[in-house]
Write a protein that holds these residues in place. Structure first.
Motif, PDB file in Angstrom:
ATOM      1  N   LEU A 141       0.857  -1.305  -0.008  1.00  0.00           N
ATOM      2  CA  LEU A 141       0.128  -0.039   0.026  1.00  0.00           C
ATOM      3  C   LEU A 141       0.868   1.431  -0.101  1.00  0.00           C
ATOM      4  CD1 LEU A 141      -2.824  -1.194   2.406  1.00  0.00           C
ATOM      5  CD2 LEU A 141      -3.200  -0.853   0.032  1.00  0.00           C
ATOM      6  N   SER A 142       1.847   1.155   0.713  1.00  0.00           N
ATOM      7  CA  SER A 142       2.698   2.507   0.962  1.00  0.00           C
ATOM      8  C   SER A 142       3.639   2.666  -0.380  1.00  0.00           C
ATOM      9  CB  SER A 142       3.675   2.363   2.079  1.00  0.00           C
ATOM     10  OG  SER A 142       4.628   1.230   1.942  1.00  0.00           O
ATOM     11  N   ALA A 143       3.702   1.584  -1.355  1.00  0.00           N
ATOM     12  CA  ALA A 143       4.336   1.493  -2.552  1.00  0.00           C
ATOM     13  C   ALA A 143       3.618   2.490  -3.518  1.00  0.00           C
ATOM     14  CB  ALA A 143       4.657   0.102  -3.098  1.00  0.00           C
ATOM     15  N   ILE A 144       2.287   2.108  -3.229  1.00  0.00           N
ATOM     16  CA  ILE A 144       1.254   2.940  -4.324  1.00  0.00           C
ATOM     17  C   ILE A 144       1.184   4.497  -3.991  1.00  0.00           C
ATOM     18  CG2 ILE A 144      -1.040   3.089  -4.841  1.00  0.00           C
ATOM     19  CD1 ILE A 144      -1.101  -0.050  -4.752  1.00  0.00           C
ATOM     20  N   THR A 145       1.284   4.674  -2.411  1.00  0.00           N
ATOM     21  CA  THR A 145       0.916   6.044  -1.895  1.00  0.00           C
ATOM     22  C   THR A 145       2.260   6.694  -1.748  1.00  0.00           C
ATOM     23  OG1 THR A 145       0.985   5.187   0.370  1.00  0.00           O
ATOM     24  CG2 THR A 145      -1.329   5.304  -0.698  1.00  0.00           C
ATOM     25  N   SER A 146       3.024   6.326  -1.521  1.00  0.00           N
ATOM     26  CA  SER A 146       4.502   7.157  -1.149  1.00  0.00           C
ATOM     27  C   SER A 146       4.860   7.988  -2.352  1.00  0.00           C
ATOM     28  CB  SER A 146       5.733   6.074  -0.885  1.00  0.00           C
ATOM     29  OG  SER A 146       5.308   5.685   0.348  1.00  0.00           O
ATOM     30  N   PRO A 147       4.986   7.738  -3.737  1.00  0.00           N
ATOM     31  CA  PRO A 147       5.288   8.381  -4.761  1.00  0.00           C
ATOM     32  C   PRO A 147       4.227   9.228  -5.068  1.00  0.00           C
ATOM     33  CG  PRO A 147       5.394   6.109  -5.331  1.00  0.00           C
ATOM     34  CD  PRO A 147       4.728   6.090  -4.025  1.00  0.00           C
ATOM     35  N   GLN A 148       3.004   9.058  -4.779  1.00  0.00           N
ATOM     36  CA  GLN A 148       1.956  10.216  -4.708  1.00  0.00           C
ATOM     37  C   GLN A 148       2.042  11.064  -3.699  1.00  0.00           C
ATOM     38  OE1 GLN A 148       0.251   9.762  -7.820  1.00  0.00           O
ATOM     39  NE2 GLN A 148       1.062   7.739  -7.881  1.00  0.00           N
ATOM     40  N   PRO A 320       6.354   6.242 -11.400  1.00  0.00           N
ATOM     41  CA  PRO A 320       7.361   7.230 -10.428  1.00  0.00           C
ATOM     42  C   PRO A 320       8.653   7.113 -10.843  1.00  0.00           C
ATOM     43  CG  PRO A 320       5.384   6.771  -9.477  1.00  0.00           C
ATOM     44  CD  PRO A 320       5.395   5.721 -10.627  1.00  0.00           C
ATOM     45  N   LEU A 321       9.447   5.732 -11.065  1.00  0.00           N
ATOM     46  CA  LEU A 321      10.629   5.541 -10.979  1.00  0.00           C
ATOM     47  C   LEU A 321      11.455   6.150 -12.294  1.00  0.00           C
ATOM     48  CD1 LEU A 321      10.746   1.784  -9.946  1.00  0.00           C
ATOM     49  CD2 LEU A 321      11.078   3.890  -8.705  1.00  0.00           C
ATOM     50  N   LYS A 322      10.561   6.819 -13.292  1.00  0.00           N
ATOM     51  CA  LYS A 322      11.381   7.297 -14.505  1.00  0.00           C
ATOM     52  C   LYS A 322      12.084   8.710 -14.151  1.00  0.00           C
ATOM     53  CE  LYS A 322       7.851   6.299 -18.018  1.00  0.00           C
ATOM     54  NZ  LYS A 322       7.010   6.584 -19.035  1.00  0.00           N
ATOM     55  N   VAL A 323      11.828   9.195 -12.778  1.00  0.00           N
ATOM     56  CA  VAL A 323      12.560  10.148 -12.434  1.00  0.00           C
ATOM     57  C   VAL A 323      14.131   9.640 -12.117  1.00  0.00           C
ATOM     58  CG1 VAL A 323      12.320   9.804  -9.934  1.00  0.00           C
ATOM     59  CG2 VAL A 323      12.691  12.199 -10.943  1.00  0.00           C
ATOM     60  N   LEU A 324      14.160   8.319 -11.945  1.00  0.00           N
ATOM     61  CA  LEU A 324      15.730   8.003 -11.929  1.00  0.00           C
ATOM     62  C   LEU A 324      16.178   7.591 -13.121  1.00  0.00           C
ATOM     63  CD1 LEU A 324      14.770   5.274  -8.891  1.00  0.00           C
ATOM     64  CD2 LEU A 324      15.815   7.644  -8.570  1.00  0.00           C
ATOM     65  N   TYR A 325      15.593   7.690 -14.266  1.00  0.00           N
ATOM     66  CA  TYR A 325      16.031   7.369 -15.515  1.00  0.00           C
ATOM     67  C   TYR A 325      15.866   8.674 -16.503  1.00  0.00           C
ATOM     68  CZ  TYR A 325      18.353   4.619 -19.123  1.00  0.00           C
ATOM     69  OH  TYR A 325      18.876   3.784 -20.076  1.00  0.00           O
ATOM     70  N   GLY A 478      11.001  16.322  -4.445  1.00  0.00           N
ATOM     71  CA  GLY A 478       9.626  15.714  -3.600  1.00  0.00           C
ATOM     72  C   GLY A 478       9.367  14.507  -4.670  1.00  0.00           C
ATOM     73  N   GLU A 479       9.351  14.701  -5.923  1.00  0.00           N
ATOM     74  CA  GLU A 479       9.157  13.676  -6.986  1.00  0.00           C
ATOM     75  C   GLU A 479      10.312  12.350  -6.714  1.00  0.00           C
ATOM     76  OE1 GLU A 479       8.442  12.659 -11.768  1.00  0.00           O
ATOM     77  OE2 GLU A 479       9.062  14.634 -10.819  1.00  0.00           O
ATOM     78  N   LEU A 480      11.583  12.736  -6.646  1.00  0.00           N
ATOM     79  CA  LEU A 480      12.759  11.970  -6.552  1.00  0.00           C
ATOM     80  C   LEU A 480      12.372  10.996  -5.243  1.00  0.00           C
ATOM     81  CD1 LEU A 480      15.423  10.708  -7.524  1.00  0.00           C
ATOM     82  CD2 LEU A 480      16.499  12.670  -6.226  1.00  0.00           C
ATOM     83  N   LEU A 486       9.010   4.644  -3.023  1.00  0.00           N
ATOM     84  CA  LEU A 486       8.334   3.522  -3.566  1.00  0.00           C
ATOM     85  C   LEU A 486       9.391   2.290  -3.516  1.00  0.00           C
ATOM     86  CD1 LEU A 486       6.526   1.756  -5.626  1.00  0.00           C
ATOM     87  CD2 LEU A 486       7.576   3.223  -7.379  1.00  0.00           C
ATOM     88  N   LEU A 487      10.483   2.709  -3.858  1.00  0.00           N
ATOM     89  CA  LEU A 487      11.586   1.204  -3.704  1.00  0.00           C
ATOM     90  C   LEU A 487      11.728   0.920  -2.344  1.00  0.00           C
ATOM     91  CD1 LEU A 487      14.290   2.964  -6.275  1.00  0.00           C
ATOM     92  CD2 LEU A 487      12.910   0.901  -6.626  1.00  0.00           C
ATOM     93  N   HIS A 488      11.718   1.653  -1.279  1.00  0.00           N
ATOM     94  CA  HIS A 488      11.745   1.471  -0.010  1.00  0.00           C
ATOM     95  C   HIS A 488      10.445   0.649   0.303  1.00  0.00           C
ATOM     96  CE1 HIS A 488      14.883   4.770   1.546  1.00  0.00           C
ATOM     97  NE2 HIS A 488      15.319   3.806   0.746  1.00  0.00           N
ATOM     98  N   ALA A 489       9.366   1.109  -0.069  1.00  0.00           N
ATOM     99  CA  ALA A 489       8.301   0.336   0.219  1.00  0.00           C
ATOM    100  C   ALA A 489       8.214  -1.185  -0.552  1.00  0.00           C
ATOM    101  CB  ALA A 489       6.919   1.070  -0.289  1.00  0.00           C
ATOM    102  N   LEU A 490       8.463  -1.170  -1.830  1.00  0.00           N
ATOM    103  CA  LEU A 490       8.926  -2.660  -2.314  1.00  0.00           C
ATOM    104  C   LEU A 490      10.036  -3.514  -1.694  1.00  0.00           C
ATOM    105  CD1 LEU A 490       8.730  -1.470  -6.045  1.00  0.00           C
ATOM    106  CD2 LEU A 490       7.035  -2.443  -4.702  1.00  0.00           C
ATOM    107  N   ALA A 491      11.067  -2.603  -1.188  1.00  0.00           N
ATOM    108  CA  ALA A 491      11.958  -3.464  -0.190  1.00  0.00           C
ATOM    109  C   ALA A 491      11.352  -3.848   0.934  1.00  0.00           C
ATOM    110  CB  ALA A 491      13.034  -2.514   0.059  1.00  0.00           C
TER     111      ALA A 491
END
Length: 558
Positions: A141-148, A320-325, A478-480, A486-491
């Motif tokens: 759930l936090s993986a979905i909400t954290s980037p937003q 949201p991970l596009k900001v890393l690329y 903030g986006e980054l 999101l990565l932390h939530a997935l981890a």
């Protein structure tokens, strides 16, 4: 500086500690040379000039209430884990009594005292599986909400969004209080509701990311690792001191319930401080600029006249991970490699730490017979070492290497430097050595020593996240950090699932197998850290909206 180019600089940037004449003003409006008329050297330098001290944002506004929450968080880790273990043990013993009429066992005591009848591989396995389920639910759930939430904070300000993240903690503690007040009858599965609410509000992952975003708004690039280190130091101060305070409270009252009430009060204090006391770090102008860019993106979506079913079909939770690329003018493959490697190393370190948290508590109970008092001492010793590194060693080392204010040359955005990379590599190495010690030692004192060695790696996380913010424009921080959340939530989902599963399968056989896997994780991060290069950053502020519009149109064309 030319736009559309990657800029590589030598790592001669110097920095002072975070102090200034006004400790609540973390800006760099004045320079030691007295040249106050030159253009700002980093985007946030002139945002708060002329404001009174009580309206000037600074990390020192946020740190005191953050400490209260950290103390609460640290204070309930062991009692909450043991409460869950005892509730599961209660159900397990009742189940065994039904299956085997001749089965008998002492009743489970819920006042913090040892329950030897619960010290079994079956109870350990069920407890880790329960925590695994809770972590998966909250993490997904936090993986979905954290980037937003991270992106929303760029448009609405850091503090309102940060307050939302506290709602999950408040409601979760209320449920825990009910469980601790009626442990003989409370269904343990109701605690899952707390994990659900925690995840919906972004969990502590979003809260930490937003705290870093706040610090980024009011701290020059060369001092961000120190600023982030203070947040991590305060967090681990709470984790170190909290268990000791909780132990004293339990000893004085003979009950766990006061600990949970105090925790609830700490969360409420932080929530109210965010709403009524702490100054906002993101100016109205910056919020408006971010909203205008967001509106442009929304207009593209509306003008496309795409059905909602198509939007659902093309929805990408990893967008949201596009900001890393980043692509387009102002970026390069070297910047993309740096961002991906930094985020990967940070995610591995976070994931391994999350995967170890529950395992270490249950392992010390199974292997050494430690209960809440001994476990609290262990956690306090380890986290005191971590706090010393974050609050004393990191700032002093930064001042020694980069120099005091009188020798400061610049605060320009210039990517991470060699000093940042050396900190990251040394930190990961200490973590690797410490977890290798967990694998090999078989005595309590040596286990504590291994924990203290691993704690020296605590300087890695703030250094990694500070280095990440140095690679993107100010209006995408903030986006980054939301994408990093999101990565932390997935981890948080994958790591506990993996390592709790390994522990559940190997406990009583080769119980240390899980620590060998954790060691391999840190060793992998150490190798990856050598691929990061200093002095690279992206200057793509003006092309952000255009690039995202083109990405969206490409998705619809698929």
């Amino acid at each position: 500086m030319q736009r559309g180019q990657d800029i590589q600089v030598e790592s001669d940037i110097t920095t002072p500690l975070l102090g200034r004449k006004n400790p609540f003003n973390d800006n760099v409006a004045n320079d030691s040379t007295g040249d106050n008329d030159r253009a700002p050297e980093w985007p946030g330098q002139s945002d708060f000039d002329g404001l009174p001290w009580y309206k000037t944002p600074s990390i020192f506004w946020l740190l005191p209430p953050f400490l209260l929450t950290a103390l609460a968080f640290g204070g309930i880790i062991v009692p909450k884990l043991n409460l869950i273990k005892d509730l599961i043990c209660r159900d397990y013993l009742a189940e065994q009594a039904q299956l085997n009429p001749g089965f008998s066992a002492l009743p489970v005591i819920f006042n913090g005292k040892p329950n030897e009848q619960c010290r079994s591989a079956a109870v350990q396995s069920r407890a880790t599986q329960f925590m695994l389920m809770g972590s998966i639910i909250s993490g997904l759930l936090s993986a979905i909400t954290s980037p937003q939430l991270g992106a929303l904070s760029d448009r609405l300000g850091r503090l309102p969004v940060m307050a939302v993240t506290q709602i999950g903690g408040l409601t979760g503690e209320i449920i825990t209080i009910v469980a601790a007040s009626h442990p003989e009858t409370f269904p343990v599965w109701w605690l899952i509701v707390g994990f659900v609410l925690d995840g919906l509000c972004g969990s502590f992952i979003a809260g930490m990311a937003l705290s870093h975003a706040y610090a980024t708004d009011c701290t020059p690039p060369t001092r961000r690792s120190v600023a982030f280190g203070y947040f991590h130091g305060v967090l681990f101060t709470g984790i170190a001191v909290g268990p000791l305070l909780a132990g004293l409270i339990v000893k004085a009252t003979g009950s766990l319930i006061p600990v949970f009430y105090i925790t609830l009060g700490c969360h409420a204090t932080f929530f109210l401080s965010l709403l009524f006391v702490i100054p906002e770090s993101l100016t109205k102008a910056r919020q408006q600029s971010a909203r205008e860019k967001h509106h442009l993106q929304e207009n593209v979506r509306r003008e496309s006249n795409v059905k909602w079913t198509t939007r659902v079909r093309t929805y990408n939770p990893f967008k949201p991970l596009k900001v890393l690329y980043p692509t387009g003018p102002g970026t390069s493959s070297a910047i993309r490699r740096n961002l991906v490697l930094l985020a990967s190393v940070d995610t591995i370190m976070f994931g391994v730490g999350m995967g170890a948290m529950t395992v270490v508590i249950y392992y010390t109970n199974f292997e050494f017979g430690w209960e809440t008092p001994e476990q609290s001492v262990f956690m306090s010793a380890v986290n005191i070492c971590r706090v010393v590194c974050l609050i004393l060693v990191l700032p002093l080392l930064t001042r020694w290497i980069r120099g005091p204010a009188s020798r400061r040359n610049s605060h320009r955005q210039a990517g991470c430097d060699q000093f940042d990379l050396n900190l990251i590599r040394i930190a990961v190495l200490f973590d690797t050595i410490g977890y290798l010690g967990y694998t090999l030692v078989r005595s309590g004192p040596l286990f504590i020593l291994s924990g203290c060695i691993a704690a020296l790696g605590g300087i890695g996380s703030p250094s990694l996240q500070a280095a990440l913010t140095k690679h993107v424009p100010h209006d995408r921080v903030g986006e980054l950090l939301g994408a990093n959340g999101l990565l932390h939530a997935l981890a948080r989902v994958v790591a506990p699932a993996l390592f709790n599963g390994i522990y559940s399968a190997t406990v009583g056989k080769y119980t240390q197998a899980v620590f060998m896997c954790l060691t391999i994780g840190f060793a992998t991060a150490f190798v990856m850290s050598w691929g990061i290069r200093p002095g690279l950053y992206s200057d793509d502020t003006d092309v952000t909206v255009l690039a995202e519009q083109e990405d969206y149109e490409d998705e619809l064309a698929i």
